[in-house]
Write a protein that holds these residues in place. Sequence first.
Motif, mmCIF file in Angstrom:
data_model
loop_
_atom_site.group_PDB
_atom_site.id
_atom_site.type_symbol
_atom_site.label_atom_id
_atom_site.label_comp_id
_atom_site.label_asym_id
_atom_site.label_seq_id
_atom_site.Cartn_x
_atom_site.Cartn_y
_atom_site.Cartn_z
ATOM 1 N N GLU A 116 0.831 -1.200 0.000
ATOM 2 C CA GLU A 116 0.000 0.000 0.000
ATOM 3 C C GLU A 116 0.872 1.259 0.000
ATOM 4 O OE1 GLU A 116 -3.121 -0.220 -0.456
ATOM 5 O OE2 GLU A 116 -3.396 -2.355 -0.073
ATOM 6 N N GLU A 117 0.216 2.411 -0.119
ATOM 7 C CA GLU A 117 0.929 3.692 -0.120
ATOM 8 C C GLU A 117 0.408 4.582 1.003
ATOM 9 O OE1 GLU A 117 0.315 5.288 -3.983
ATOM 10 O OE2 GLU A 117 1.664 3.867 -4.976
ATOM 11 N N GLY A 118 1.232 5.565 1.399
ATOM 12 C CA GLY A 118 0.830 6.502 2.451
ATOM 13 C C GLY A 118 1.577 6.246 3.758
ATOM 14 N N THR A 119 1.068 6.840 4.838
ATOM 15 C CA THR A 119 1.682 6.614 6.151
ATOM 16 C C THR A 119 1.375 5.193 6.616
ATOM 17 O OG1 THR A 119 -0.286 7.350 7.338
ATOM 18 C CG2 THR A 119 1.333 9.050 6.750
ATOM 19 N N LEU A 120 2.041 4.763 7.680
ATOM 20 C CA LEU A 120 1.851 3.389 8.174
ATOM 21 C C LEU A 120 0.388 3.121 8.522
ATOM 22 C CD1 LEU A 120 3.068 0.688 9.034
ATOM 23 C CD2 LEU A 120 3.490 1.666 11.298
ATOM 24 N N TRP A 121 -0.250 4.059 9.237
ATOM 25 C CA TRP A 121 -1.643 3.856 9.633
ATOM 26 C C TRP A 121 -2.571 3.817 8.417
ATOM 27 C CZ3 TRP A 121 -4.531 1.621 12.788
ATOM 28 C CH2 TRP A 121 -5.870 1.972 12.974
ATOM 29 N N GLU A 122 -2.308 4.685 7.417
ATOM 30 C CA GLU A 122 -3.114 4.685 6.190
ATOM 31 C C GLU A 122 -2.964 3.359 5.446
ATOM 32 O OE1 GLU A 122 -3.043 9.496 5.151
ATOM 33 O OE2 GLU A 122 -1.594 8.126 4.219
ATOM 34 N N ARG A 123 -1.740 2.860 5.427
ATOM 35 C CA ARG A 123 -1.486 1.578 4.758
ATOM 36 C C ARG A 123 -2.247 0.439 5.441
ATOM 37 N NH1 ARG A 123 4.685 0.880 2.774
ATOM 38 N NH2 ARG A 123 4.947 2.864 1.705
ATOM 39 N N VAL A 124 -2.206 0.428 6.779
ATOM 40 C CA VAL A 124 -2.924 -0.603 7.543
ATOM 41 C C VAL A 124 -4.417 -0.524 7.268
ATOM 42 C CG1 VAL A 124 -3.560 -1.377 9.867
ATOM 43 C CG2 VAL A 124 -1.175 -0.783 9.366
#
Length: 629
Positions: free
Chosen positions: A552-560
Amino acid sequence: LAQPVTPDLLVSPSSQDGDLGSECPEDRGNWSGRLDFLLSCIGYCVGLGNVWRFPYRAYTNGGGAFLIPYFIMLAICGIPIFFMELSLGQFSSLGPLAVWKISPLFKGVGMGTILIVSLVAIYYNMIIAYVLFYLFASLTSDLPWQHCGNWWNTDLCLDHHVIKAGNTTFPVNITNTVSPSEEYWSRYVLHIQGSSGIGDPGRIRWNLCLCLLLSWTIVYLCILKGVKSSGKVVYFTATFPYLILVMLLIRGVTLEGAWKGIQFYLTPQFDHLLSSKVWIEAALQIFYSLGVGFGGLLTFASYNTFHQNIYRDTFIVTLGNAITSILAGFAIFSVLGYMSQELGVPVNQVAKAGPGLAFVVYPQAMTMLPLSPFWSFLFFFMLLTLGLDSQFAFMETIVTAVTDEFPYYLRPKKASFSAIICIALFLMGLILTTEGGMYWLVLLDDYSAGFGLMVVVITTCLVVTRVYGMKRFCRDIHMMLGFKPGPYFRACWMVLSPATMMALLVYNIVKYQPSEYGSYRFPAWAEVLGILMGVLSCLMIPVGMVVAVLREEGTLWERVQQASRPAMDWGPSLEENRTGMYVASLAGSQSPKPLMVHMRKYGGITSYENTAIEVDREMEEESESESMM
C-alpha cells in the motif's frame, strides 16, 4: 423464437431442477450433482476420529454425562464456525487463500491454513497406508495376528486362545504379557525394534512404502478432475461406512458380554461435569471432528451455486457427525465388552484410543469372533473409506487455494499440478515408512494441527466480525440466502465462539505435555521441532501483514487501513449476483444493474432478486442517515 423461461416467483433457482452449473464459473468447476456437496462435507467431517477418539473421550470424561458438554460445545463452537466457513466460501467462490480479499491484511491466515493442511495430509495418508496394510493382511483364512509363535513374537506373547483351551478357572494375570496383535503391530508392521528413537529412523519398510504409494495413487485418481470426480466418489465413500458400522453394531450387541462394554461407555458420572477438563475435552472433540479451520469446508462451499441452502446443510452435517460418533461408540464398546469377558479383565484394561484401538485392540477382538477375517476386512474397509474422503478434502483445499491464486497459469493444468502436489507430499512422507516412522507420525499428530489451528480459527472469527464487520457479513448472507442470521449466530460469532476457543488455546498452553509413544519420551530437540511446526503457521499471519502493508501507499496507519479493507473485486464471483456495493466492481464489468441480467435470463423476478432490492434499499437508507448525521 425461443420462449423465455419464467420460474415460479419466490422460488430460488437452486431449488428447481435444471442446469446446476448455470450460476457457477465454468473455468473453475463446480459440483455436478445436487448431493455432491452435502456428501463431501459428511465424508470430510465423519473421519477416523469419530471411531477411535470419541468413544474413548466419552468414557474417560463421565460416560453418558459427557454428551451434555459435547452438545453444548457443538452449539456454541461447532455449528456457528461451521456456518461461517461455508458462508465465506459460497459467497466469494474462492479458496482459503484468495478468500482473504475480504481483508488482504490477514492473508497470512490463509497461508497458515495451507501449511497446517499440508502437514496433516502427509501423516493422515500414512494412517490410510496402515489401514491398507491390514486390509490386505485380512485376505486370509487365519489372521496373522491371531496366534503367537511367529518370528516376530517374543516370550512375553500370550495367546488368549491357549488360555481358553486350557479351561482355566481363575483370571490370568496379563499385566506383564503382550497380545499377539500388539506384537504384530509394533514388531512386524512397524518393525519399531529396528529404531532406537526419533533420531534413528532406521531402514524404510518397503511393504509400508508401497502401501503409502498406493494410498497416494488412490487419492490422486479420485481428485484428478477436482470436485467433478471427488464429488462422485463420495457417493460411495461417505455412505458405505454407515452400512459397515450398522453391521458391526448389530454383530457387536449380539455378543456375550456386550452390555458390559456399553454400560461402561454410557454410565453417566455427573460429578465429572464440575471438572473444566471435561468441557475442554468436549470442545476439542467438536473442534477437530468437524474439521473447522482446515479450509476444507470453505473450499467445498466455494464450488456451490450462489443460493445453495448452506444453512440447512450446516445442521444436517454437524448433527449427523455427532450421531455417527455416538453410534460408533456402541459398535466399539460392545465388542470391547465381549473381549473383556473373554479375557476375564475389566473393560478399562482393554479400552484404548487412536491407533492403539484401530490396529491393536479391535483386531485382537476380531480374532475371537467366528469368520474373523471377514469382520476384520469389513472393519478396515470402513476405516479406509472414512479416511479417504477426509484426505480428498485436504488435497482439494491445497490445490484449490494455489490455483485460485494463479488461475490463468494453473487452472488449465490442474491435473498436472495435483500430481506434483501428491508426489511432493509422498516423498515428504517417506520418513514415516521407516522403522522409526511412528515416532515422526506421533510428533506430526501432536503439533501440526494444535495451537496453530486454534490461532487460525480465532483470527478468522475476529476478522470477519470486527474488521470486516458483523453487519456487512450478515448482509452478505442475506443477499445469498434470502434471510439474515438470527441472534444465536450473531452472539456466537461476536462473543461465545471466540471466547471458548481462547479458553481452549490457553488450556492447551498451560496443560502442555511433551509427546510420548508408549514408554518412549521424545528428546528435547524433537519437542522444539514440534513446537516450531505449530509456531510457523502462526507466524504466517504477521508475515502476511507485513507484505500487505508494504504493497500500500501513504503513512503506516493509512497503509494498515487500506490493507484491512476488502479488495475492489471482493464479492460474488458472477456479475449477476452482485448488488449494492458490489455492482460493477469486477474487472471489465459492463452491467450497471446485475438485476437486469437476472431478469433477461429468467424472464421474471425471483425471491433472490426481491432480496437484492431489499438489501440495496437498506444500504441506501443507511448511507442517507449517515450523511444527515
